[in-house]
Design an enzyme around this catalytic site. Structure first.
Site, PDB file in Angstrom:
ATOM      1  N   SER A 237     -10.713  -0.130   3.794  1.00 56.39           N
ATOM      2  CA  SER A 237      -9.848  -0.312   4.969  1.00 56.39           C
ATOM      3  C   SER A 237      -9.284   1.030   5.398  1.00 56.39           C
ATOM      4  O   SER A 237      -8.613   1.698   4.611  1.00 56.39           O
ATOM      5  CB  SER A 237      -8.674  -1.227   4.618  1.00 56.39           C
ATOM      6  OG  SER A 237      -9.153  -2.429   4.110  1.00 56.39           O
TER       7      SER A 237
ATOM      8  N   GLU B  70      -4.365   3.895   6.167  1.00 59.41           N
ATOM      9  CA  GLU B  70      -4.151   3.660   4.733  1.00 59.41           C
ATOM     10  C   GLU B  70      -4.756   4.832   3.954  1.00 59.41           C
ATOM     11  O   GLU B  70      -4.268   5.233   2.908  1.00 59.41           O
ATOM     12  CB  GLU B  70      -4.847   2.344   4.342  1.00 59.41           C
ATOM     13  CG  GLU B  70      -4.753   2.024   2.876  1.00 59.41           C
ATOM     14  CD  GLU B  70      -5.484   0.730   2.502  1.00 59.41           C
ATOM     15  OE1 GLU B  70      -5.329  -0.286   3.199  1.00 59.41           O
ATOM     16  OE2 GLU B  70      -6.222   0.769   1.496  1.00 59.41           O
TER      17      GLU B  70
ATOM     18  N   ARG C 184       0.844  -1.216   0.000  1.00 60.64           N
ATOM     19  CA  ARG C 184       0.000   0.000   0.000  1.00 60.64           C
ATOM     20  C   ARG C 184       0.875   1.261   0.000  1.00 60.64           C
ATOM     21  O   ARG C 184       0.607   2.235   0.715  1.00 60.64           O
ATOM     22  CB  ARG C 184      -0.938   0.036   1.213  1.00 60.64           C
ATOM     23  CG  ARG C 184      -1.879  -1.126   1.323  1.00 60.64           C
ATOM     24  CD  ARG C 184      -2.946  -1.115   0.217  1.00 60.64           C
ATOM     25  NE  ARG C 184      -3.948  -2.121   0.460  1.00 60.64           N
ATOM     26  CZ  ARG C 184      -3.827  -3.393   0.055  1.00 60.64           C
ATOM     27  NH1 ARG C 184      -2.774  -3.777  -0.637  1.00 60.64           N
ATOM     28  NH2 ARG C 184      -4.782  -4.258   0.306  1.00 60.64           N
TER      29      ARG C 184
HETATM   30  C1  LIG Z   1     -15.302  -0.020  -0.370  1.00 62.98           C
HETATM   31  C2  LIG Z   1     -13.845   0.196  -0.651  1.00 62.98           C
HETATM   32  C3  LIG Z   1     -13.015  -0.885  -0.862  1.00 62.98           C
HETATM   33  C4  LIG Z   1     -11.651  -0.704  -1.148  1.00 62.98           C
HETATM   34  N1  LIG Z   1     -10.864  -1.800  -1.367  1.00 62.98           N
HETATM   35  C5  LIG Z   1      -9.552  -1.654  -1.658  1.00 62.98           C
HETATM   36  C6  LIG Z   1      -8.720  -2.794  -1.902  1.00 62.98           C
HETATM   37  O1  LIG Z   1      -9.171  -3.931  -1.881  1.00 62.98           O
HETATM   38  N2  LIG Z   1      -7.401  -2.579  -2.182  1.00 62.98           N
HETATM   39  C7  LIG Z   1      -6.871  -1.324  -2.253  1.00 62.98           C
HETATM   40  O2  LIG Z   1      -5.667  -1.209  -2.518  1.00 62.98           O
HETATM   41  N3  LIG Z   1      -7.643  -0.230  -2.030  1.00 62.98           N
HETATM   42  C8  LIG Z   1      -8.955  -0.364  -1.736  1.00 62.98           C
HETATM   43  N4  LIG Z   1      -9.741   0.746  -1.499  1.00 62.98           N
HETATM   44  C9  LIG Z   1      -9.120   2.082  -1.535  1.00 62.98           C
HETATM   45  C10 LIG Z   1      -9.261   2.809  -2.895  1.00 62.98           C
HETATM   46  O3  LIG Z   1     -10.258   2.229  -3.664  1.00 62.98           O
HETATM   47  C11 LIG Z   1      -7.958   2.794  -3.684  1.00 62.98           C
HETATM   48  O4  LIG Z   1      -6.920   3.356  -2.927  1.00 62.98           O
HETATM   49  C12 LIG Z   1      -8.074   3.570  -4.995  1.00 62.98           C
HETATM   50  O5  LIG Z   1      -6.914   3.397  -5.771  1.00 62.98           O
HETATM   51  C13 LIG Z   1      -8.333   5.055  -4.786  1.00 62.98           C
HETATM   52  O6  LIG Z   1      -8.661   5.617  -6.039  1.00 62.98           O
HETATM   53  P1  LIG Z   1      -9.381   7.029  -6.134  1.00 62.98           P
HETATM   54  O7  LIG Z   1      -9.397   7.404  -7.561  1.00 62.98           O
HETATM   55  O8  LIG Z   1     -10.692   6.974  -5.445  1.00 62.98           O
HETATM   56  O9  LIG Z   1      -8.346   7.918  -5.327  1.00 62.98           O
HETATM   57  P2  LIG Z   1      -8.662   9.239  -4.490  1.00 62.98           P
HETATM   58  O10 LIG Z   1      -9.324   8.853  -3.209  1.00 62.98           O
HETATM   59  O11 LIG Z   1      -9.325  10.249  -5.322  1.00 62.98           O
HETATM   60  O12 LIG Z   1      -7.164   9.713  -4.168  1.00 62.98           O
HETATM   61  C14 LIG Z   1      -6.342   8.959  -3.314  1.00 62.98           C
HETATM   62  C15 LIG Z   1      -4.985   9.678  -3.166  1.00 62.98           C
HETATM   63  O13 LIG Z   1      -4.315   9.659  -4.423  1.00 62.98           O
HETATM   64  C16 LIG Z   1      -4.081  10.991  -4.898  1.00 62.98           C
HETATM   65  N5  LIG Z   1      -4.360  10.958  -6.333  1.00 62.98           N
HETATM   66  C17 LIG Z   1      -5.498  10.547  -6.934  1.00 62.98           C
HETATM   67  N6  LIG Z   1      -5.363  10.587  -8.265  1.00 62.98           N
HETATM   68  C18 LIG Z   1      -4.110  11.026  -8.507  1.00 62.98           C
HETATM   69  C19 LIG Z   1      -3.372  11.287  -9.700  1.00 62.98           C
HETATM   70  N7  LIG Z   1      -3.893  11.078 -10.911  1.00 62.98           N
HETATM   71  N8  LIG Z   1      -2.104  11.745  -9.588  1.00 62.98           N
HETATM   72  C20 LIG Z   1      -1.545  11.950  -8.359  1.00 62.98           C
HETATM   73  N9  LIG Z   1      -2.193  11.741  -7.213  1.00 62.98           N
HETATM   74  C21 LIG Z   1      -3.456  11.269  -7.279  1.00 62.98           C
HETATM   75  C22 LIG Z   1      -5.052  11.875  -4.129  1.00 62.98           C
HETATM   76  O14 LIG Z   1      -4.574  13.195  -4.026  1.00 62.98           O
HETATM   77  C23 LIG Z   1      -5.123  11.155  -2.794  1.00 62.98           C
HETATM   78  O15 LIG Z   1      -4.006  11.486  -1.992  1.00 62.98           O
HETATM   79  C24 LIG Z   1     -11.117   0.594  -1.215  1.00 62.98           C
HETATM   80  C25 LIG Z   1     -11.971   1.701  -1.012  1.00 62.98           C
HETATM   81  C26 LIG Z   1     -13.321   1.507  -0.750  1.00 62.98           C
HETATM   82  C27 LIG Z   1     -14.214   2.699  -0.572  1.00 62.98           C
END
Ligand SMILES: Cc1cc2nc3c(=O)[nH]c(=O)nc-3n(C[C@H](O)[C@H](O)[C@H](O)COP(=O)(O)OP(=O)(O)OC[C@H]3O[C@@H](n4cnc5c(N)ncnc54)[C@H](O)[C@@H]3O)c2cc1C
Length: 337
Positions: free
Chosen positions: A238, A333, A164
Site C-alpha cells: 500500500s 505510508e 501505521r
Molecule cells: C507486497 C507488500 C505488502 C505489504 N503489506 C503490508 C501489510 O499488510 N501491513 C503492513 O503494515 N505493511 C505492509 N507492507 C509494508 C512493509 O512490509 C512493512 O512496513 C515492513 O515492516 C517493512 O519492513 P522492512 O524491513 O522492509 O523495512 P524497510 O523498508 O527496510 O524500512 C522501512 C522504514 O523503517 C526504517 N527501519 C528499518 N529497519 C529499522 C530498524 N531496525 N531501526 C530503525 N529504523 C528502521 C527504515 O529506515 C525505513 O524508514 C507491505 C509491503 C509490500 C511490498
C-alpha cells in the site's frame, strides 16, 4: 564489518529502484553496531537503517551511510501454562518469526503472516493486517540511540503506536536503531477472524480453525491471490494510508457517493484509500515506467526501469486529484528517502 562505497541499492528495495548509497555496511550483531558507531563514516554522515526495503521509496541517491540490519536470533525468554514471551532480533524476517510461533501452536501474530520485511522495521509503522496490529502482542522494543550509542528499552506505551504509526516515525525519527523486539503470545486459543475477507475465505473453503497455523495459511493464501509479488513487479504494498474521517465528513461523502465503503475501528471511521484512487480514475493507469496496479488501486508499481522521482510524481498527481475531487489529503505510508 566492511564499509563499502557507492553501493547499488536496487536489489535492496522492493520497488527495484536504482539508487546508490555513498557508504554501505551490513551489521551481523550488536558488536558490529558498536564498532560502527566509532567510525568516521557513521559519525560524519546522514544514516539510513534498512531491513527488507519493502516500505521505502528512494527518490534519489542516498548521500550518506546505509546500514543493512542482519541481526539474527529468536529466543523464548519465559513461559507458563498460558503465555510465552519471545525476544526476536531485528534482522530476522518477519514472516519467519510468524512461522516460528505458529509452528509452536502460539496465538497472536498469525494474522500478520507474509508481511514482507524485517522484525526491526515492524514497530516503525506498527504493522497491521486482517484485524491485528503489532501493538496487540508487543511487550517492548530494544533500540540504540544513534547519537550516544546507548541502548534503551521502550515499553509499549513509549512506542506511541497508532495506525501505521509510532514514535519512531515521528518525534524519534532517525534517532534510534531498533535492534530487537519482545512479544507476549498466548498458548490458549485466541483467534481473531472478525476481518470480513478472512471470515469469507474460511467459510468459502470450509476451513475450521483449530490452530493458529490454519489462520496463518489462510492469510497467506489470500495475500498471494490479492497482492502483486515484488519479485515479479516492483512495489511497496500500500503506497498510501487509509483515510480517517469524522461523521460529518462521511455524511458529506455519502450524499454524492452512497456506496462509499467504510469501517469503524476504535470509534474512528476508516475509508479505504484505494476507493478514492479508483474514483479519480487512476486504477490500472500507466505513465511511462510507472503505474497504479490494475487490481489493487493502493499499490503503485514500477513497470521496469522506473526512477523514484517518477513514482513520487505519480503519487503527487494522485494526491492532487483526490484533494480536488474530495477535499481530502492522502498521505504516503511508504517512507520517502
Ligand atoms: C507486497 C507488500 C505488502 C505489504 N503489506 C503490508 C501489510 O499488510 N501491513 C503492513 O503494515 N505493511 C505492509 N507492507 C509494508 C512493509 O512490509 C512493512 O512496513 C515492513 O515492516 C517493512 O519492513 P522492512 O524491513 O522492509 O523495512 P524497510 O523498508 O527496510 O524500512 C522501512 C522504514 O523503517 C526504517 N527501519 C528499518 N529497519 C529499522 C530498524 N531496525 N531501526 C530503525 N529504523 C528502521 C527504515 O529506515 C525505513 O524508514 C507491505 C509491503 C509490500 C511490498
Amino acid at each position: 564489518m566492511k564499509i563499502e562505497r557507492n553501493y547499488n541499492l536496487s536489489k535492496l528495495n522492493t520497488f527495484s529502484i536504482r539508487a546508490d548509497a555513498r557508504f554501505f555496511v551490513e551489521i551481523q550483531n550488536e558488536a558490529d553496531l558498536k564498532e560502527l558507531f566509532s567510525t568516521p563514516e557513521f559519525k560524519e554522515n546522514p544514516k539510513l537503517f534498512l531491513g527488507g526495503g519493502s516500505n521505502v521509496l528512494f527518490t534519489k541517491d542516498f548521500d550518506g551511510l546505509v546500514i543493512l540490519n542482519k541481526l539474527k536470533g529468536i529466543e523464548i525468554l519465559k513461559e507458563n501454562s498460558d503465555e510465552v514471551v519471545i525476544r526476536c532480533m531485528g534482522g530476522e524476517i518477519w514472516h519467519g518469526l510468524v512461522l516460528f510461533t505458529v509452528e509452536r501452536g502460539l496465538w497472536g501474530i498469525e494474522n500478520l503472516s507474509l508481511i514482507p520485511g524485517t522484525v526491526g522495521a515492524a514497530p516503525m509503522q506498527n504493522i497491521g493486517a486482517y484485524g491485528v496490529e503489532l501493538k496487540n502482542t508487543l511487550e517492548n522494543v530494544e533500540a540504540f540511540n544513534i547519537e550516544t550509542g546507548e541502548k534503551r528499552i521502550f515499553s509499549k506505551a513509549e512506542c506511541e503506536f497508532g495506525y501505521r504509526d509510532s514514535v519512531f516515525k515521528n518525534k524519534l525519527k532517525d534517532k534510534f536503531f531498533i535492534s530487537a523486539i519482545t512479544l507476549k503470545l498466548s498458548k490458549k486459543e485466541k483467534k481473531n477472524i472478525t476481518y470480513k475477507v478472512l471470515q469469507e475465505h474460511l467459510e468459502k473453503n470450509k476451513i475450521e480453525v483449530k490452530n493458529s497455523k490454519h489462520i496463518s495459511d489462510a492469510v497467506a493464501e489470500i495475500r498471494r491471490s490479492k497482492l502483486p509479488d515484488p519479485k515479479v513487479i516492483g512495489n511497496a504494498g500500500s503506497f498510501f494510508k487509509n483515510v480517517f474521517v469524522d461523521k460529518a465528513e462521511l455524511k458529506k461523502l455519502q450524499k454524492n457517493y452512497p456506496d462509499v465503503p467504510y469501517f469503524i475501528e476504535d470509534n474512528f471511521i476508516k475509508i479505504p484509500a484505494g476507493w478514492f484512487i479508483e474514483k479519480t480514475g487512476w486504477k490500472g493507469k500507466k505513465i511511462g515506467n510507472v503505474g497504479v496496479h490494475d487490481k489493487q488501486a493502493l499499490v503503485l508499481v514500477n513497470h521496469g526501469g522506473a526512477t523514484g522521482e517518477e513514482i513520487l510524481s505519480l503519487a503527487n498527481k494522485i494526491i492532487a486529484d483526490v484533494k480536488e475531487k474530495f477535499g481530502l489529503e492522502l498521505s504516503p505510508e511508504v517512507n520517502l528517502i
